[in-house]
Write a protein that holds these residues in place. Sequence first.
Motif, short mmCIF file in Angstrom:
data_model
loop_
_atom_site.label_atom_id
_atom_site.label_comp_id
_atom_site.label_asym_id
_atom_site.label_seq_id
_atom_site.Cartn_x
_atom_site.Cartn_y
_atom_site.Cartn_z
N MET A 131 0.83 -1.19 0.00
CA MET A 131 0.00 0.00 0.00
C MET A 131 0.87 1.25 0.00
SD MET A 131 -3.19 -0.79 -0.20
CE MET A 131 -4.16 0.53 0.43
N ALA A 132 2.05 1.17 0.55
CA ALA A 132 2.92 2.34 0.62
C ALA A 132 3.24 2.88 -0.77
CB ALA A 132 4.20 2.01 1.37
N HIS A 133 3.29 1.97 -1.76
CA HIS A 133 3.55 2.40 -3.14
C HIS A 133 2.37 3.22 -3.68
CE1 HIS A 133 4.83 2.25 -7.31
NE2 HIS A 133 3.63 1.82 -7.62
N PHE A 134 1.16 2.78 -3.40
CA PHE A 134 -0.03 3.43 -3.94
C PHE A 134 -0.52 4.59 -3.08
CE2 PHE A 134 -0.13 -0.92 -5.60
CZ PHE A 134 -0.07 -0.63 -6.96
N GLN A 135 -0.27 4.50 -1.78
CA GLN A 135 -0.67 5.56 -0.85
C GLN A 135 0.49 5.87 0.09
OE1 GLN A 135 -4.25 4.00 1.01
NE2 GLN A 135 -5.53 4.85 -0.60
N PRO A 136 1.53 6.55 -0.44
CA PRO A 136 2.72 6.79 0.37
C PRO A 136 2.48 7.63 1.62
CG PRO A 136 2.84 7.98 -1.72
CD PRO A 136 1.64 7.10 -1.77
N ASP A 137 1.41 8.43 1.64
CA ASP A 137 1.11 9.26 2.81
C ASP A 137 0.30 8.50 3.86
OD1 ASP A 137 2.42 11.36 1.60
OD2 ASP A 137 0.60 12.13 0.66
N GLY A 138 0.12 7.22 3.67
CA GLY A 138 -0.68 6.43 4.62
C GLY A 138 -2.14 6.47 4.21
N ASP A 139 -3.01 6.84 5.16
CA ASP A 139 -4.45 6.94 4.91
C ASP A 139 -5.06 5.60 4.50
OD1 ASP A 139 -6.82 8.37 4.99
OD2 ASP A 139 -6.75 8.84 2.86
N HIS A 140 -4.56 4.52 5.09
CA HIS A 140 -5.16 3.21 4.89
C HIS A 140 -5.03 2.42 6.18
CE1 HIS A 140 -1.19 1.29 4.56
NE2 HIS A 140 -0.85 2.32 3.81
N ALA A 141 -5.89 1.44 6.33
CA ALA A 141 -5.89 0.60 7.53
C ALA A 141 -4.66 -0.30 7.52
CB ALA A 141 -7.16 -0.25 7.57
N PRO A 142 -4.21 -0.77 8.68
CA PRO A 142 -3.11 -1.74 8.71
C PRO A 142 -3.50 -2.99 7.92
CG PRO A 142 -3.61 -0.97 10.93
CD PRO A 142 -4.68 -0.44 10.03
N ILE A 143 -2.54 -3.56 7.23
CA ILE A 143 -2.81 -4.76 6.43
C ILE A 143 -2.48 -5.98 7.27
CG2 ILE A 143 -2.25 -6.02 4.33
CD1 ILE A 143 -1.61 -3.30 3.06
N ASP A 144 -3.53 -6.66 7.69
CA ASP A 144 -3.40 -7.86 8.53
C ASP A 144 -4.32 -8.92 7.94
OD1 ASP A 144 -3.57 -9.85 10.45
OD2 ASP A 144 -3.56 -8.44 12.13
N PRO A 145 -3.79 -10.09 7.59
CA PRO A 145 -4.62 -11.12 6.95
C PRO A 145 -5.80 -11.58 7.80
CG PRO A 145 -2.31 -11.81 7.01
CD PRO A 145 -2.42 -10.51 7.71
N ASP A 146 -5.75 -11.34 9.11
CA ASP A 146 -6.83 -11.80 9.98
C ASP A 146 -7.82 -10.70 10.35
OD1 ASP A 146 -5.73 -14.39 10.09
OD2 ASP A 146 -4.31 -13.73 11.63
N GLN A 147 -7.61 -9.51 9.83
CA GLN A 147 -8.46 -8.38 10.20
C GLN A 147 -9.06 -7.70 8.98
OE1 GLN A 147 -9.12 -7.40 13.42
NE2 GLN A 147 -7.99 -9.25 14.01
N PRO A 148 -10.30 -7.18 9.13
CA PRO A 148 -10.87 -6.38 8.05
C PRO A 148 -10.12 -5.04 7.96
CG PRO A 148 -12.43 -6.65 9.88
CD PRO A 148 -11.18 -7.37 10.25
N PRO A 149 -10.17 -4.33 6.89
CA PRO A 149 -10.94 -4.61 5.69
C PRO A 149 -10.18 -5.44 4.66
CG PRO A 149 -10.00 -2.43 5.48
CD PRO A 149 -9.57 -2.98 6.82
N TYR A 150 -8.85 -5.60 4.82
CA TYR A 150 -8.06 -6.26 3.78
C TYR A 150 -7.99 -7.77 3.92
CZ TYR A 150 -6.59 -1.45 3.09
OH TYR A 150 -6.59 -0.11 2.88
N GLY A 151 -8.16 -8.30 5.11
CA GLY A 151 -8.00 -9.72 5.36
C GLY A 151 -8.77 -10.61 4.40
N ARG A 152 -10.05 -10.35 4.23
CA ARG A 152 -10.87 -11.20 3.35
C ARG A 152 -10.51 -11.01 1.87
NH1 ARG A 152 -15.00 -8.53 1.00
NH2 ARG A 152 -15.45 -6.43 1.76
N MET A 153 -9.89 -9.89 1.52
CA MET A 153 -9.56 -9.63 0.12
C MET A 153 -8.23 -10.27 -0.29
SD MET A 153 -10.55 -5.68 -0.47
CE MET A 153 -10.78 -4.88 1.12
N LEU A 154 -7.35 -10.55 0.65
CA LEU A 154 -6.03 -11.06 0.30
C LEU A 154 -6.08 -12.40 -0.41
CD1 LEU A 154 -4.01 -10.03 3.48
CD2 LEU A 154 -4.00 -8.94 1.24
N SER A 155 -7.06 -13.23 -0.10
CA SER A 155 -7.15 -14.54 -0.77
C SER A 155 -7.54 -14.40 -2.24
CB SER A 155 -8.16 -15.43 -0.05
OG SER A 155 -9.46 -14.87 -0.14
#
Length: 86
Positions: A1-25
């Motif tokens: 995400m740092a490449h696409f949003q270098p200023d942050g403004d996104h949730a932590p990326i954790d495979p067990d947590q929303p919002p990204y967890g369910r999308m990683l698969s």
Amino acid sequence: MAHFQPDGDHAPIDPDQPPYGRMLSGIRGLKLEVTDVRAKFKYDDHKPVEHRTAVAGRLTARSQGLDAPAAHQQLRRLDRIGPWKS
């Protein structure tokens, strides 16, 4: 995400947590081997005469593949069309 949003403004990326967890698969990766390329040469008749002449000169100097015929065509079009008139 740092490449696409270098200023942050996104949730932590954790495979067990929303919002990204369910999308990683759903992420898939491909490794492709390029076996053929078909390209289009754009002549840019609206560019200044000096620019078009310089491009033809660089193609002639590089002299790889179809550079010579492309340079010849560029110069032929330049002789035929001349400078761009708006």
